[in-house]
Design a protein around this motif. Sequence first.
Motif, PDB file in Angstrom:
ATOM      1  N   SER A  33      46.995 -11.858  54.632  1.00 27.38           N
ATOM      2  CA  SER A  33      46.820 -12.964  55.573  1.00 27.38           C
ATOM      3  C   SER A  33      47.492 -14.241  55.081  1.00 27.38           C
ATOM      4  O   SER A  33      47.826 -14.382  53.891  1.00 27.38           O
ATOM      5  N   LYS A  89      43.188 -18.272  59.721  1.00 22.24           N
ATOM      6  CA  LYS A  89      44.213 -17.444  59.071  1.00 22.24           C
ATOM      7  C   LYS A  89      44.717 -16.408  60.067  1.00 22.24           C
ATOM      8  O   LYS A  89      43.979 -15.969  60.945  1.00 22.24           O
ATOM      9  N   LEU A  96      46.914  -5.862  56.369  1.00 25.72           N
ATOM     10  CA  LEU A  96      45.774  -6.787  56.389  1.00 25.72           C
ATOM     11  C   LEU A  96      45.864  -7.922  55.373  1.00 25.72           C
ATOM     12  O   LEU A  96      44.849  -8.522  55.013  1.00 25.72           O
ATOM     13  N   VAL A 118      45.883 -12.628  60.232  1.00 29.05           N
ATOM     14  CA  VAL A 118      45.767 -11.399  59.454  1.00 29.05           C
ATOM     15  C   VAL A 118      46.827 -10.417  59.952  1.00 29.05           C
ATOM     16  O   VAL A 118      46.876 -10.083  61.144  1.00 29.05           O
TER      17      VAL A 118
END
Length: 100
Positions: free
Chosen positions: A67, A58, A65, A60
Motif C-alpha cells: 500500500s 492508503k 496488497l 492498497v
Amino acid sequence: MIRLCAIDDLSEDEVHRVELDGGHGIAVYLLDGEVFATDDLCTHGEASLAEGEIEDGKIVCPFHLGSFDIKTGAACAAPCSIALKTYAVEIIDGAVHIAP
Ligand code: FES
C-alpha cells in the motif's frame, strides 16, 4: 495544465483512473473532500492501483496488497518499498488539473 476529470466524476472510496496521451495512467482520489493524484501503476509490479481499495487514506494494491499513502505517495506496506509519484492538483472551473 492538464485536465484530468470533473470533480463530479470523483467519489470517496473509489479511485478514478485517467489515461493521459501516451498511455500514462493517473489515479485520482477524493479523500475527506480533498483531491489527490498519483501514478496509477504500482511501483512493485504491473498493477493498476485504480483496481485497488482505499483504506484509511492508503491505496492498497490489488496484486500483492502492498500500500501507499495517497497524500504523500510513501510506501506503507510490503512488498511496496518505492514511493509512488504524486501530482499537485489544481481545481479550475470544477475540473481537476495537474501540471504538465
Ligand atoms: Fe502492487 Fe505487487 S504489484 S504490490
